[in-house]
Design a protein around this motif. Structure first.
Motif, PDB file in Angstrom:
ATOM      1  N   TYR A  38       0.830  -1.210   0.000  1.00 36.26           N
ATOM      2  CA  TYR A  38       0.000   0.000   0.000  1.00 36.26           C
ATOM      3  C   TYR A  38       0.870   1.269   0.000  1.00 36.26           C
ATOM      4  N   ARG A 119      -2.800   0.517   5.195  1.00 36.44           N
ATOM      5  CA  ARG A 119      -2.388  -0.309   6.323  1.00 36.44           C
ATOM      6  C   ARG A 119      -1.090  -0.986   5.957  1.00 36.44           C
ATOM      7  N   VAL A 121       0.872  -4.485   5.825  1.00 41.04           N
ATOM      8  CA  VAL A 121       0.368  -5.850   5.740  1.00 41.04           C
ATOM      9  C   VAL A 121       1.081  -6.810   6.706  1.00 41.04           C
ATOM     10  N   GLY A 123       1.600  -5.878  10.542  1.00 45.56           N
ATOM     11  CA  GLY A 123       0.836  -5.714  11.776  1.00 45.56           C
ATOM     12  C   GLY A 123      -0.669  -5.574  11.554  1.00 45.56           C
ATOM     13  N   ASP A 124      -1.076  -5.162  10.344  1.00 42.44           N
ATOM     14  CA  ASP A 124      -2.491  -4.962  10.015  1.00 42.44           C
ATOM     15  C   ASP A 124      -3.189  -4.070  11.040  1.00 42.44           C
ATOM     16  N   ASN A 125      -2.504  -3.025  11.481  1.00 49.01           N
ATOM     17  CA  ASN A 125      -3.054  -2.181  12.552  1.00 49.01           C
ATOM     18  C   ASN A 125      -3.896  -0.995  12.072  1.00 49.01           C
ATOM     19  N   TYR A 126      -3.691  -0.533  10.875  1.00 47.07           N
ATOM     20  CA  TYR A 126      -4.460   0.605  10.327  1.00 47.07           C
ATOM     21  C   TYR A 126      -4.382   1.836  11.227  1.00 47.07           C
ATOM     22  N   GLN A 127      -3.303   2.026  11.934  1.00 50.60           N
ATOM     23  CA  GLN A 127      -3.319   3.074  12.966  1.00 50.60           C
ATOM     24  C   GLN A 127      -2.320   4.190  12.783  1.00 50.60           C
TER      25      GLN A 127
ATOM     26  N   ALA B 107      -8.755   4.689  15.037  1.00 52.18           N
ATOM     27  CA  ALA B 107      -7.316   4.994  15.001  1.00 52.18           C
ATOM     28  C   ALA B 107      -7.067   6.436  15.460  1.00 52.18           C
ATOM     29  N   MET B 119      -6.741  -3.625  16.925  1.00 51.18           N
ATOM     30  CA  MET B 119      -7.534  -3.436  15.700  1.00 51.18           C
ATOM     31  C   MET B 119      -7.981  -4.770  15.126  1.00 51.18           C
ATOM     32  N   ARG B 135      -6.190 -11.072  17.713  1.00 48.76           N
ATOM     33  CA  ARG B 135      -6.303 -10.377  16.431  1.00 48.76           C
ATOM     34  C   ARG B 135      -5.369 -10.987  15.392  1.00 48.76           C
ATOM     35  N   MET B 137      -2.710 -11.123  12.411  1.00 54.04           N
ATOM     36  CA  MET B 137      -1.630 -10.302  11.854  1.00 54.04           C
ATOM     37  C   MET B 137      -1.169 -10.991  10.567  1.00 54.04           C
TER      38      MET B 137
END
Lengths: 262, 320
Positions: A38, A119, A121, A123-127, B107, B119, B135, B137
């Protein structure tokens, strides 16, 4: 137009991920590392804006020494300079810790626009992107598939469930790139040669004036207690049948009577 | 130290997203375990009228923030309002649905509140009165159990994973005064696809196609229609231009958890499997008996999808 792109180095998505002996991290020995897919869209979009309007594209990334490969790849695609936060104290920070460090860099450099991947790919945290926007006090628009800048205004298409929202804002903003924004270019051979000579600054936590008590694995708010593999499925039941009609009848029977899902 | 559980609901034009019911049901379950209260917030015009809909999912209190400023979702206004409400309530745990806007809001909110956020969670449990959040990963290749320090703790739950349960009770309604600053982003238009199109992340059934379709999704679309399913696609199908980006299932597309996932002509690249492996039942239809997808499937059919799918459509019609 000064654009900063946030980039993360991640394991290639075709990689097999294995849990390390400590049970809370992954085995990294055999992984192939790449720019987060991304983030490639983000780099490409920044380059297209610069090509249309002039300006600079700066790549900002945090991570251990090998992260420099991801930054060099973005420079080879055409970005102008890189900033690499590389400090053992910062390693293992969670999204909040990373965002504080990235924001600290951004507070000291001029920018009109920040672009990040929607995001990472791994940790996939989107934060991180949203938190950086918050710490800088600028608007965020996440999951963008189209943007258009006219003067100091930006108009974006944001993916929402079932369609898109068209959003307008004044610069500076931060937006995150969703698939569909563009097709990233490959780094050319001359690009790769030139990238080696492009400026790349290294920053430490101390340089940035961020409190060391806010970053690093010890100061995570989100603490990984254990990693595990997803539960395995029972082995597959192969449907038997002489011809497509029999196969179909047997499958639909199983789904209706056994799984009770149709 | 905060106390209680706080659920942020999501609505559009007077209808809640399904994940809001999932979040409330899970909030009720956890509130019972923790023996604490459950508060929900509804933001947007008409919020007060919508409150009774939530009663059966078991909140003790519903906060309504009914203000024209909240007509369209903007990160700025929603963060201001929800952050204000969370601070006033001082909960131990905030639950939100990890829809696209839920991810955007959670977020930003986590950064505003300096809160740890787990998340896209698929399970929550309480051990020694501590929350543990599970979650995915690496696109679901690994599951991670995480704990969060400090309060509020925040969790965004993956749509379609948590069970909806009804535990009606009488609810205290509280109007809150909105103190949102002017949003700096302006929603000028919404372009929605046809209203009967089912969103992949919320679908109960997904019929997906890959390279084996050769770009012909006719049978896949027909089967989806009679099953009330959504249509998905592999990366190949999207890269070839056969389907839109928004249809892509996988580590670089959407991560889905339907009850039934039917993979047609999809070989099962690791990056595709990452996006659908949490489906409850997986059916694989493929010409190649060696295709890796069969290792992840519950039911496998070796056959030509152009012959098998029409036959399946006929069989399903017999059920209706």
């Amino acid at each position: 137009m000064d654009i900063v792109v946030l980039v993360k180095q991640v394991p290639d998505t075709e990689s097999l991920i294995q849990i390390a002996g400590d049970g809370v991290s992954i085995k990294t020995d055999d992984l192939k590392w790449v720019i987060n897919p991304y983030d490639e869209f983000a780099v490409e979009e920044a380059l297209r804006i610069r090509e249309a309007q002039g300006g600079t594209v700066t790549i900002l990334s945090m991570g251990p020494a090998k992260t420099v490969e991801a930054i060099r790849t973005a420079l080879a695609m055409g970005a102008d300079k890189g900033i690499h936060i590389n400090d053992p104290i910062a390693e293992g920070s969670d999204s909040l810790g990373i965002s504080k460090l990235l924001a600290a860099v951004l507070k000291k450099i001029p920018f009109d626009l920040i672009i990040a991947g929607m995001r990472a790919v791994d940790g996939d945290n989107y934060q991180v992107a949203s938190a950086v926007a918050e710490f800088l006090g600028i608007p965020q628009i996440t999951q963008v598939t189209k943007q258009e800048i006219t003067g100091k205004k930006i108009r974006l298409n944001q993916v929402v469930e079932g369609g898109v929202a068209v959003i307008e804002a004044d610069l500076p903003v931060l937006f995150t790139a969703q698939r569909g924004l563009n097709e990233p270019r490959y780094a050319s051979l001359p690009g790769i040669m030139k990238a080696k000579k492009k400026p790349l600054e290294i920053k430490t936590v101390g340089d940035l004036g961020v409190d060391a008590g806010q970053v690093g694995v010890k100061n995570r708010k989100v603490k990984i207690a254990a990693l595990k593999l997803p539960p395995t499925r029972k082995s597959v039941m192969m449907i038997k049948g002489e011809d497509p009609a029999a196969l179909a009848a047997n499958l639909v029977h199983k789904l209706h009577e056994e799984a009770k899902v149709i | 130290m905060g106390q209680g559980i706080f659920v942020i609901t999501e609505q559009r034009e007077g209808a809640f997203r399904k994940v809001s019911y999932e979040a409330l049901s899970e909030g009720r379950r956890l509130a019972d375990v923790k023996k604490c209260g459950l508060t929900a917030i509804i933001a947007g015009p008409g919020a007060e009228k919508m409150a009774p809909t939530l009663e059966k999912y078991g909140p003790d209190k519903v906060l309504v923030a009914d203000d024209p400023l909240l007509t369209e979702y903007t990160t700025d206004a929603y963060t201001d309002v929800v952050a204000g409400a969370v601070k006033a309530q001082n909960p131990e745990l905030v639950i939100i649905g990890a829809s696209i806007l839920g991810k955007d809001l959670s977020a930003r909110l986590a950064a505003r509140l300096d809160a740890g956020l787990a998340m896209d969670c698929v399970a929550i449990r309480v051990e020694n009165s501590e929350f543990i959040f599970t979650r995915p990963m690496y696109g679901g290749k690994i599951l991670s159990d995480v704990k969060i320090d400090g309060t509020p703790k925040m969790v965004a739950i993956r749509p379609n994973v948590f069970t909806i349960s009804e535990t009606p009770r009488s609810v205290v309604l509280e109007k809150i005064t909105v103190s949102a600053g002017q949003a700096r982003t302006n929603v000028v238009e919404r372009k929605l696809e046809s209203a009967d199109k089912i969103e992949l992340t919320e679908a109960d059934i997904i019929v997906s196609g890959g390279r084996g379709t050769g770009g012909n999704f006719t049978h896949i679309e027909e089967l989806s229609k009679i099953l009330g399913a959504a249509v998905g696609a592999s990366r190949t199908a999207v890269d070839e231009g056969w389907r839109r980006h928004s249809d892509q299932v996988g580590q670089t597309g959407k991560v889905v958890s339907p009850t039934l996932y039917i993979a047609c002509g999809i070989s099962g690249a690791i990056q595709h499997l990452a996006g659908m492996s949490t489906s409850k039942f997986i059916v694989a239809i493929n010409k190649d008996p060696e295709a890796p997808i069969f290792q992840k499937a519950d039911y496998g059919v070796v056959g030509d999808l152009f012959q098998v799918l029409p036959a399946i459509i006929d069989e399903v019609k017999k059920l209706k």
